[in-house]
Design an enzyme around this catalytic site. Structure first.
Site, PDB file in Angstrom:
ATOM      1  N   ASN A 110      59.705   2.861  -0.738  1.00 48.25           N
ATOM      2  CA  ASN A 110      59.348   1.531  -1.257  1.00 48.25           C
ATOM      3  C   ASN A 110      59.356   0.503  -0.140  1.00 48.25           C
ATOM      4  O   ASN A 110      60.140   0.584   0.796  1.00 48.25           O
ATOM      5  CB  ASN A 110      60.292   1.127  -2.407  1.00 48.25           C
ATOM      6  CG  ASN A 110      61.482   0.318  -1.936  1.00 48.25           C
ATOM      7  OD1 ASN A 110      61.402  -0.891  -1.723  1.00 48.25           O
ATOM      8  ND2 ASN A 110      62.612   1.001  -1.730  1.00 48.25           N
ATOM      9  N   PHE A 114      61.994  -7.419  -1.891  1.00 42.29           N
ATOM     10  CA  PHE A 114      62.781  -8.300  -2.787  1.00 42.29           C
ATOM     11  C   PHE A 114      61.946  -9.148  -3.751  1.00 42.29           C
ATOM     12  O   PHE A 114      62.126 -10.377  -3.816  1.00 42.29           O
ATOM     13  CB  PHE A 114      63.668  -9.259  -1.985  1.00 42.29           C
ATOM     14  CG  PHE A 114      64.724  -8.644  -1.120  1.00 42.29           C
ATOM     15  CD1 PHE A 114      65.169  -7.337  -1.306  1.00 42.29           C
ATOM     16  CD2 PHE A 114      65.314  -9.399  -0.101  1.00 42.29           C
ATOM     17  CE1 PHE A 114      66.163  -6.797  -0.493  1.00 42.29           C
ATOM     18  CE2 PHE A 114      66.306  -8.864   0.711  1.00 42.29           C
ATOM     19  CZ  PHE A 114      66.722  -7.561   0.520  1.00 42.29           C
ATOM     20  N   SER A 172      68.215  -3.851   3.735  1.00 42.18           N
ATOM     21  CA  SER A 172      66.861  -3.494   3.306  1.00 42.18           C
ATOM     22  C   SER A 172      65.950  -3.447   4.534  1.00 42.18           C
ATOM     23  O   SER A 172      65.967  -4.361   5.360  1.00 42.18           O
ATOM     24  CB  SER A 172      66.318  -4.529   2.321  1.00 42.18           C
ATOM     25  OG  SER A 172      64.921  -4.352   2.208  1.00 42.18           O
ATOM     26  N   ASN A 174      62.846  -3.836   4.454  1.00 37.63           N
ATOM     27  CA  ASN A 174      61.587  -4.519   4.131  1.00 37.63           C
ATOM     28  C   ASN A 174      61.617  -6.033   4.289  1.00 37.63           C
ATOM     29  O   ASN A 174      60.673  -6.716   3.904  1.00 37.63           O
ATOM     30  CB  ASN A 174      61.167  -4.154   2.704  1.00 37.63           C
ATOM     31  CG  ASN A 174      61.049  -2.651   2.531  1.00 37.63           C
ATOM     32  OD1 ASN A 174      60.423  -1.980   3.341  1.00 37.63           O
ATOM     33  ND2 ASN A 174      61.688  -2.110   1.505  1.00 37.63           N
ATOM     34  N   THR A 175      62.720  -6.568   4.800  1.00 40.09           N
ATOM     35  CA  THR A 175      62.783  -8.001   5.094  1.00 40.09           C
ATOM     36  C   THR A 175      63.081  -8.138   6.583  1.00 40.09           C
ATOM     37  O   THR A 175      64.139  -7.684   7.051  1.00 40.09           O
ATOM     38  CB  THR A 175      63.890  -8.695   4.262  1.00 40.09           C
ATOM     39  OG1 THR A 175      63.547  -8.577   2.880  1.00 40.09           O
ATOM     40  CG2 THR A 175      64.031 -10.170   4.623  1.00 40.09           C
ATOM     41  N   LYS A 208      76.401  -3.821   1.978  1.00 43.19           N
ATOM     42  CA  LYS A 208      75.517  -2.655   1.850  1.00 43.19           C
ATOM     43  C   LYS A 208      74.900  -2.322   3.200  1.00 43.19           C
ATOM     44  O   LYS A 208      74.239  -3.163   3.823  1.00 43.19           O
ATOM     45  CB  LYS A 208      74.439  -2.901   0.810  1.00 43.19           C
ATOM     46  CG  LYS A 208      73.630  -1.647   0.529  1.00 43.19           C
ATOM     47  CD  LYS A 208      73.006  -1.677  -0.824  1.00 43.19           C
ATOM     48  CE  LYS A 208      72.180  -0.444  -1.080  1.00 43.19           C
ATOM     49  NZ  LYS A 208      71.559  -0.478  -2.397  1.00 43.19           N
ATOM     50  N   ASN A 237      71.823   2.221   2.062  1.00 47.80           N
ATOM     51  CA  ASN A 237      70.501   1.789   1.609  1.00 47.80           C
ATOM     52  C   ASN A 237      69.459   2.861   2.008  1.00 47.80           C
ATOM     53  O   ASN A 237      69.822   3.944   2.454  1.00 47.80           O
ATOM     54  CB  ASN A 237      70.165   0.425   2.234  1.00 47.80           C
ATOM     55  CG  ASN A 237      69.291  -0.416   1.323  1.00 47.80           C
ATOM     56  OD1 ASN A 237      68.338   0.092   0.739  1.00 47.80           O
ATOM     57  ND2 ASN A 237      69.599  -1.694   1.199  1.00 47.80           N
TER      58      ASN A 237
END
Ligand SMILES: Cc1cc2nc3c(=O)[nH]c(=O)nc-3n(C[C@H](O)[C@H](O)[C@H](O)COP(=O)(O)O)c2cc1C
Length: 348
Positions: A110, A114, A172, A174-175, A208, A237
């Site tokens: 994915n 967010f 994450s 993705n940021t 996390k 994660n």
């Protein structure tokens, strides 16, 4: 039967559409969940950072992003639910498609980034729907704000009276820039500010962590966690690595990989953290739990609590209840009276 039909339909649908449909089904109580669920046995109950958990198994962040269906998951046998990641302002996330199912690999990639309704709406929703179990709130900064610490503190202050624990998500993939908080100086600055905001409340704080944290950086990272009295770490994660052995053609999609290919990698992190700081804080193991056996393995590596996401997508809503039963069986078979006695036995 009806569950099997719904499940096989959802598995054939675009992953994000299927997810939204599942949320809608749960939100509207279309299914008589309670009829099928056994209560977790006493052998699974344990106390961690001052909270009693009836089952070690929690729903990982990302599924109930907007805090809409956590009570359904408590009914399904999850001991805790972590909502979020929530950002200060609502955000759409990356462009679609951004979630890919890799069925042959029992994995998901994915790059959602967010998407969520933002603190104002979600906070109201949580206040108006009392949690019937342990509610964790996972927080992260908006993509466009370069002052990321400001966002974390704002969110922390908004949620510190609602959550049973708060997870600071620094992992994450993705940021952009988020994982920089794995560098010791940045982590220390962030945690000093969080602790300052937590002076009056003393709510448990979890961090996390990325499975891609380098071996040579782990000791320094752990030292900061202990110095700043963090209550727990969530390991881990999703990963940017481990693509070589995947079969599905989506394997080259950009984003974080979860599910079975993450299992060993996250277990290695659990073992490492347990050997360094296992006596000082709680480890929550997540990554590739699909059944009682994989759950038990993480406990033996050093996790006191567990979470899952990907197996829920592949196996359906009874996964927690099934794992609770299998885990109880394995613990009894090995002569343990309580789950806590099995934590970290590989290191003992
Ligand atoms: C579609 C998807 C969305 C996710 N979103 C988040 C998120 O918003 N915040 C977060 O901390 N983790 C998020 N995760 C990571 C999971 O919480 C979990 O750490 C990871 O998937 C490994 O567990 P699993 O192998 O059981 O899925 C997401 C995972 C998936 C598959």
């Amino acid at each position: 039967m009806i569950y099997d039909i719904i499940n096989s339909f959802l598995k054939k649908t675009d992953p994000e559409v299927a997810h939204n449909l599942a949320i809608r089904i749960l939100k509207n109580n279309f299914l008589p969940i309670n009829k099928f669920i056994k209560k977790p046995e006493k052998i699974l109950s344990s106390a961690n950072f001052g909270i009693k958990f009836t089952s070690p198994l929690g729903l990982a962040a990302g599924f109930d992003k907007n805090g809409e269906v956590y009570n359904s998951f408590f009914s399904l046998g999850f001991g805790s639910v972590e909502v979020g990641t929530i950002t200060p302002k609502p955000q759409f996330g990356n462009s679609k498609p951004r979630v890919f199912r890799l069925s042959e690999d029992r994995a998901i990639i994915n790059r959602l980034g967010f998407p969520n309704d933002g603190v104002e709406i979600i906070k109201k929703r949580l206040i108006n729907n009392k949690a019937e179990g342990i509610l964790g709130i996972n927080i992260g900064p908006n993509r466009e704000n370069s002052e990321k610490i400001e966002d974390y503190i704002n969110l922390f202050n908004q949620f510190k009276e609602i959550a049973n624990y708060i997870t600071i998500n620094i992992s994450s993939p993705n940021t952009e820039g988020l994982r920089n908080f794995h560098k010791t100086e940045k982590l220390k600055t962030l945690l000093l500010e969080i602790n300052n905001a937590n002076k009056t409340n003393k709510i448990p704080i979890l961090i996390k962590v990325s499975p891609d944290l380098q071996e040579e950086d782990t000791e320094g990272f752990c030292q900061i966690l202990v110095e700043q009295k963090v209550d727990g770490v969530i390991l881990t994660n999703t990963t940017n690595t481990n693509r070589n052995n995947l079969i599905n053609m989506n394997k080259s999609e950009k984003g974080g990989l979860s599910g079975f290919p993450l299992f060993k990698l996250s277990n290695e992190k659990i073992k490492k953290f347990y050997s360094l700081i296992g006596d000082k804080l709680t480890i929550i193991g997540v990554g590739g739990i699909f059944d009682g056996e994989t759950a038990y393995e993480k406990i033996k590596c050093g996790a006191s609590l567990l979470q899952l996401y990907t197996s829920l997508v592949f196996e359906g809503p009874f996964i927690a209840s099934k794992i609770n039963q299998e885990l109880s069986y394995y613990l009894k078979k090995d002569g343990f009276k309580n789950i806590s006695d099995a934590v970290g036995i590989y290191n003992k």
